[in-house]
Every structure is written in C-alpha cells, then in structure tokens.
Scaffold this active site. Structure first.
Site: not given
Length: 340
Positions: A39, A130, A243
């Site tokens: 796509k 992460c 973070h």
C-alpha cells in the site's frame, strides 16, 4: 568496499529515522533499499541528499544483501525476517518478536558488544525495547564498578513510542481542549493522553504488571546481568518524542555520587548534565534528534546503605530504536564482515 543495506518499514517513524541516521553517521553503504508494504509502494523517503522510492517487501529478494534493519511489527517480521535470514542477509529487528529467544542475541553495543558473535545462530539480532535501551546504557558502567543488586525504575514515555497514530492522537486531543466543539475520544490509548498521564503501556499480565514493565525486567537481565532484580512502573505522558526515567539503584558495594558522576561522564553513549541549579538537567524536548543518553540528578539515596538516584533521558526514536539498530549494523560490519 561498502555494504548493501535494506531498511524494512521505511515509511514509518522508526524506518525514516534509520535512513536519517545511516546518512548522518556516514554508514559505509554502497547501496540502500527502502522497503514497505504494497500500500506504500513507490512512496518517496529521504536518505541523506538522496530520495529513495520504496520497493515491495512482499516480492523483494534479500539474496546478496548484507543486512536488513527491520522496523515493522512482530506479525510481518515473523513472516519476512526468516526469509531474509535464509538468504544470508543479517536481520536487525526492532520488534519484540525475537528479544527473548535464547538463541538470538539482544544487543546494546555500549553494553554487550560481545554478544554479536552469536549472530550466526539464526542470522537475526534483536533490538531491545526503547525504555530498556537507554536504561542499560546508564546501568552497565555502574554495575561494572559496584555490582547492582536491585533497580526501581519509573518511566515517563512519549507517545511516539506507540507510533504515528499515538502522536496524531495527542495532537488532535490537545487542539480539542481549546476547541470543545470537536471531541477526540481515546483510540490509541486507554484514556485521554492530552494534559494527562496514563500508568498503562501494553497489555496487563497475570501478576498485575504490564508487558512493557515485564520487558524492562527480562531485557535488563538478558543484556546486563541475570542476577539484577528490576521492578518497573511504565507511564505514558503527553510528550511527542523522548523517554524519561527516574532510576533508583541499590548496589552491593558503596558508590559515591561523585565517583558515579565521573564514571558516567567517561562511559560510551552518555552525556552527563548535572548541575544543582535551575535548568541544570536535561528534559525530553532537549534530547530530540540527539544520539546521546543524558543523565542528570545523580544523588545518594539515604534510605539504603548503597543507593543512588538518577534521571535518564533519551530520544526513543533514536537510541530506543533506530540509532541502536544502526550501531548494531556498525558493530556487525566491523567485527564480523571485515573479518570475513
């Protein structure tokens, strides 16, 4: 002679960062292919001063390519990563699919570079979660000096950790606060994320912890030391990128905060910004686009004999994902391919 590198999932946040970082770090690539689902076929992505058109992942032949950096979900990875590995192309995977397989190395190059030697088990290397990646960069040099017994960590994780849709939801909900005519109900998160914090990342497990919290425990043990006890509370906060973590560490031996500060200043991948004054610390907005993991607020914990507290901040799309993957690719090139 350079390498032939594939970036799988090149149109996503992490895939685009991988291309950016390959170019920024002047990774020795003779050829780079950008792959995406059908796509997104033909979508243009940037690689340095070049523009690449994405190719179809489903029909791509990995034969003759040296390494593939995967930035797609576990489902597609399960289908396509073995195909690449069987073709002799090393897979560096950012999903959680292979992290807990004992045959597959889980690597943070500043922490356990020697694990790269186990790449040949399945021709796959896993990239950690992460929140784990930035934490273990800070833990390892301290562990080498005083041996860590226990870690208590509370995370403040940005919405980019949940992908572009999470970032869009924060943006739309923030706008809706000032335009109450338009309501934006939660879809990516369990509650409103704008002007709020949510103590829930990933699914709940039987013991009451979330899977994100479990990941930090399991991955720290695999990367640093299986004897370290870890307990985590993971929180989603209304920050777009970056973070943060408040980390409490209990050591076997006493470690003075000044010595810890000096150790961290010398450690690879770390920048210490720790002044006891207004603004003498790093916040998420300041780490965006940076390679380093930033450490601030280093101080003794007076409630235990051998304890330290510190504040840890990093760009989660970089060290928490794309940068770590590229560093693994550099490690593989220097330690394995050059020998060959």
């Amino acid at each position: 002679m350079g390498y032939k590198v594939v970036v799988v999932g090149a149109t996503g946040n992490v895939g685009r960062e991988m291309l950016n970082i390959l170019a920024e770090r002047q990774f020795p690539a003779d050829e780079v292919a950008a792959l995406a689902s059908r796509k997104s076929l033909g979508t243009e992505v940037t690689y340095g001063d070049k523009t690449l058109k994405t190719k179809d992942l489903d029909t791509f032949d990995f034969s003759g390519w040296d390494m593939a950096l995967f930035a797609i979900g576990s489902g597609p990875t399960e289908k396509y990563a073995p195909r690449a590995a069987e073709a002799g192309c090393l897979v560096i995977d950012n999903s959680s699919l292979y992290r807990y397989d004992p045959m597959i190395p889980l690597i943070v190059p500043e922490v356990n570079p020697g694990a790269i030697e186990n790449y040949a088990n399945k021709m796959i290397i896993a990239n950690p979660n992460c929140s784990t990646a930035q934490m273990v960069v800070a833990l390892k040099p301290l562990h080498d000096r005083a041996r860590i017994k226990r870690v208590v960590v509370s995370t403040y994780q940005s919405v980019s950790g949940s992908g572009k849709d999470g970032m869009d939801e924060l943006w739309e909900q923030t706008k809706a606060v000032y335009n109450p005519v338009k309501e934006v109900p939660p879809s990516q998160f369990t509650k409103q994320i704008a002007f709020n914090v949510i103590p829930h990342i990933d699914v709940f497990l039987e013991g009451g912890e979330t899977k994100e919290e479990w990941k930090m425990v399991a991955e720290t043990k695999k990367i640093v030391d299986p004897d370290i006890k870890v307990t985590a509370t993971c929180v989603r906060v209304p920050v777009f990128v970056g973070h943060s973590e408040a980390i409490n560490i209990e050591f076997e031996d006493f470690l003075d905060e000044d010595e810890a500060r000096d150790i961290l200043r010398e450690a690879p991948g770390i920048m210490v910004v720790d002044k006891r004054e207004n603004g003498g610390y790093i916040t998420p907005i300041e780490c965006v686009g940076e390679f380093a993991t930033y450490i601030s607020r280093i101080r003794q914990d007076s409630t235990i004999d051998n304890g330290l507290n510190l504040w840890c901040v990093s760009d989660n799309l970089r060290k928490g994902a794309a940068l770590n993957a590229v560093q693994i690719a550099e490690l593989y090139g220097n330690r394995i391919l050059k020998k060959g």
